[in-house]
Design a protein around this motif. Structure first.
Motif, short mmCIF file in Angstrom:
data_model
loop_
_atom_site.label_atom_id
_atom_site.label_comp_id
_atom_site.label_asym_id
_atom_site.label_seq_id
_atom_site.Cartn_x
_atom_site.Cartn_y
_atom_site.Cartn_z
N PHE A 1 0.84 -1.20 0.00
CA PHE A 1 0.00 0.00 0.00
C PHE A 1 0.88 1.25 0.00
O PHE A 1 1.88 1.31 0.70
CB PHE A 1 -0.91 0.01 1.23
N SER A 2 0.47 2.23 -0.82
CA SER A 2 1.17 3.52 -0.86
C SER A 2 0.14 4.62 -0.72
O SER A 2 -0.78 4.74 -1.54
CB SER A 2 1.95 3.68 -2.17
N ALA A 3 0.29 5.43 0.34
CA ALA A 3 -0.64 6.54 0.55
C ALA A 3 -0.37 7.63 -0.48
O ALA A 3 0.74 7.76 -1.01
CB ALA A 3 -0.48 7.09 1.97
N GLY A 4 -1.37 8.42 -0.77
CA GLY A 4 -1.22 9.51 -1.73
C GLY A 4 -2.55 9.85 -2.34
O GLY A 4 -3.61 9.44 -1.86
N ALA A 5 -2.49 10.63 -3.37
CA ALA A 5 -3.71 11.02 -4.08
C ALA A 5 -3.52 10.68 -5.56
O ALA A 5 -2.93 11.46 -6.30
CB ALA A 5 -3.98 12.51 -3.90
N PRO A 6 -3.96 9.55 -6.00
CA PRO A 6 -4.71 8.57 -5.23
C PRO A 6 -3.80 7.63 -4.43
O PRO A 6 -2.61 7.51 -4.71
CB PRO A 6 -5.46 7.79 -6.31
N ALA A 7 -4.40 6.94 -3.45
CA ALA A 7 -3.69 5.88 -2.75
C ALA A 7 -3.69 4.64 -3.65
O ALA A 7 -4.63 4.41 -4.41
CB ALA A 7 -4.37 5.58 -1.42
N THR A 8 -2.62 3.86 -3.54
CA THR A 8 -2.53 2.68 -4.41
C THR A 8 -2.20 1.43 -3.60
O THR A 8 -1.58 1.49 -2.53
CB THR A 8 -1.44 2.85 -5.49
N PHE A 9 -2.65 0.34 -4.11
CA PHE A 9 -2.34 -0.98 -3.55
C PHE A 9 -1.83 -1.82 -4.71
O PHE A 9 -2.57 -2.09 -5.67
CB PHE A 9 -3.59 -1.61 -2.93
#
Length: 675
Positions: A547-555
């Motif tokens: 998982f990587s937080a951000g805008a957007p978050a990704t998995f």
């Protein structure tokens, strides 16, 4: 015996003496030859003794000498094959024990401690297998194929790499026997490499550097000769011959043709040399033709050069420089000299990442790079990975050479690997090829034990939790199990049906291999995947994602399409690791693979046994043939001792009688004769 012919009324003493000497000498020579035969036990000691017999004896001696060498070869081959059969027999017994161990470690009857203990046993069986694959007989590598030096299997990191080549060593075993006396390890233990086969027809375009030998169109298997060129200005046509017998590349062809045209009719072509004859796509093009001129190419009554080059039956002029006949593409194959920029469709420049086991490396691919340079760049990464051109000549493949390693090929930025057709995980990847060919195990058709009807709660595969805590479930059915993209489409459809289509998107990663979830819900929690039924989430690489937080978050899921070498060595490694990690499902998969591995070992032993039987039969036939040849030779060369001894006594008597006759004739004179 010496005598005087009755027709003679007077006999000089000298004639009498000569007759007596000749008779005595002849008897002595015959006696000497018989003595030689008795001493050597041979009737024929030199060609002059019997020319016909001596000739036949020479032929038989050659056959016997050849048979002697063949017999030694057969004896050696029999020993090698017998040793090989013993090694394979031991391996079959050992691997049956391994299969029993795998079966015993499935279910409640085993625990983690027992499995770790059995992992040590499997490790020892792996060492036993490697020792057998590296064994030899009198310096001959039994499993090295045609290789005669070095080890067949070498350690490569935590895996093993095969160093043998070919199908086996061959020796002269006589007529009718044409098989090697050793085998390649692949015959016994399975594939020694595994490939990501190129899925894209790269359709290389024609270039000046393309060799004539690499063309597969009309010029395939053709030797270029001479062709006729007709240059017509509408008034006086001029025909000239161009000799292409020395041309090795398309560039050579173009220069020879252009030179011939310019020398014959300088005004027919505009611009400086060389600028008129070139290539367009996969065809030869004639450009810069002066207005009013036409150029035609043709073959003589016995030639085929113009047809082979695809330039016959077409008129080139100042407006049409390339043949419109789509059937005359010269269709060059991919070679080490093919540049990436000449491939069609165009390959974007970019970086390709190669992973194998725990190691990785990258190669920057540009349009000017050749396939040979790409091959060398990958080799220098030292990952146990190599690049090859497919036999079709239309695509390239990447091969994993290390048993026990799993290989993947990814893009880093651009879509270079995808365009080259060598990326192992893409939207077009078949679901059935994932997880080493096991595919994806979904929950489907499970019935409620009470009602006997399909139970939705038991057939839903996994649940996706978004960053804001919202969830939706994914229920995969057999119709979704076509390609990775069809699975991704089903996940997106499930999200849309649950009302999350605006904030959630599943896609195939353009970078690291795997399925990627993109979440714009802007919550504080990570995106997670929870398995509900079956093993779909695990088999799709979604349980151990990042998982990587951000805008957007990704998995980002992991790569479920890594390329494994399908061999007994890999199976033992997988079983050892599964036992060590208390992975019952992994133990089950490895145990299932042993069925194929054992069948392969048994087939290899049967093959060796068949060869050994043929060698033994050949030895028996050779012994019979040798015995017959020796018998015939003996009848021609050896002396009949009884006959020779009788002849010896007869000659002695004849010689003695001759001496007596000489003694009685010597005192006589002419007066005695007249009286």
């Amino acid at each position: 015996m010496s005598f005087i012919p009755s027709s003679l009324t007077r006999v000089p003493n000298m004639l009498v003496s000569q007759l007596q000497q000749r008779t005595t000498a002849s008897a002595n020579v015959q006696l000497l030859r018989v003595q030689e035969q008795l001493a050597t036990f041979k009737r024929v000691n030199r060609a002059s003794d019997d020319a016909v017999a001596a000739s036949l004896i020479g032929v038989l001696d050659g056959r016997l000498e050849q048979n002697d060498q063949t017999s030694r070869n057969l004896t050696h081959a029999g020993a090698v094959l017998s040793t090989l059969d013993q090694r394979l027999g031991s391996l079959v017994d050992s691997m049956r024990e391994v299969k029993d161990i795998a079966s015993s470690q499935i279910g409640a009857g085993s625990d983690s401690e027992t499995r770790r203990a059995q992992a040590s046993v499997i490790a020892s069986k792996l060492d036993e297998l490697l020792a057998a694959l590296n064994s030899d007989f009198a310096g001959v590598k039994l499993f090295g194929g045609s290789a005669v030096t070095g080890r067949a299997m070498n350690s490569f990191g935590t895996g093993y790499r095969y160093a043998g080549t070919g199908t086996g060593l061959r020796t002269d075993l006589g007529p009718g026997i044409d098989f090697p006396i050793t085998i390649g390890a692949d015959t016994a233990v399975g594939a020694l490499s595994s490939r990501v086969g190129g899925v894209t027809d790269l359709d290389p375009q024609l270039t000046a550097g393309t060799r004539i030998a690499d063309l597969r169109g009309p010029a395939a298997n053709n030797t270029l000769g001479s062709l006729s060129i007709t240059i017509d200005d509408g008034v006086t046509p001029v025909t000239v011959t161009a000799d292409l017998t020395e041309a090795e590349t398309i560039g050579d062809v173009n220069q020879i043709i252009e030179s011939a045209i310019r020398q014959a009719v300088p005004a027919a072509l505009t611009g400086a040399y060389p600028s008129a004859v070139g290539v367009s796509g996969e065809r030869i093009a004639v450009n810069n033709i002066a207005t009013g001129y036409t150029i035609d190419f043709s073959d003589g009554p016995a030639g085929s050069t113009a047809r082979a080059l695809g330039i016959d039956n077409f008129t080139y002029n100042d407006t049409t420089a390339v043949s419109t006949n789509t059937n005359v593409d010269l269709d060059p194959r991919i070679t080490d000299q093919t540049t990436i920029g000449s491939l069609n469709p165009a390959i974007p420049a970019g970086t390709v990442r190669f992973r194998n086991g725990t190691s990785q490396g990258t190669v920057n691919i540009t349009s000017g790079m050749t396939v040979g340079q790409l091959r060398e760049a990958v080799r220098q990464l030292n990952l146990g990975v190599r690049v090859d051109v497919d036999e079709s000549g239309n695509s390239i493949s990447v091969i994993n050479e290390v048993s026990g390693y799993r290989m993947s090929i990814e893009d880093s930025g651009a879509t270079t690997a995808l365009a080259l057709g060598i990326r192992n995980f893409a939207g077009t990847t078949s679901v059935s090829s994932l997880n080493g060919g096991r595919g994806v195990e979904i929950a489907d058709g499970v019935l409620n034990p009470l009602t006997g009807l399909p139970e939705p709660n038991l057939n839903t595969d996994f649940r996706v939790t978004l960053t804001d805590g919202s969830t939706f479930d994914v229920d995969l059915v057999p119709g979704d199990m076509q390609t990775v993209q069809t699975v991704v489409n089903k996940i997106n459809a499930a999200a849309t049906a649950a009302g999350f289509g605006a904030v959630f998107t599943a896609s195939v990663s353009n970078g690291s291999n795997g399925i990627v979830f993109s979440d714009t819900a802007a919550g504080a929690s990570p995106v997670t995947v929870t398995n509900l039924n079956g093993y779909a989430a695990l088999d799709l690489g979604l349980l151990n994602g990042t998982f990587s937080a951000g805008a957007p978050a990704t998995f980002a899921g992991t790569d479920p399409a890594t390329v494994r070498v399908d061999s007994l060595v890999s199976t033992l490694i997988d079983l050892r690791d599964a036992l060590q990690n208390n992975d019952e499902r992994g133990i089950t998969f490895a145990g299932e693979l042993f069925e194929t591995d054992l069948d392969r070992l048994s087939s290899a032993r049967a093959l060796v046994g068949m060869r050994q039987a043929r060698v033994e039969a050949a030895q028996a036939r050779l012994e019979d043939s040798t015995l017959l040849d020796k018998s015939i030779k003996s009848s021609l060369q050896d002396v009949d001792f009884t006959e020779a001894a009788t002849r010896f006594n007869l000659l002695q008597t004849q010689l003695q009688a001759g001496y007596t006759s000489i003694a009685s004739l010597r005192p006589l004179s002419l007066m005695n004769f007249l009286g």
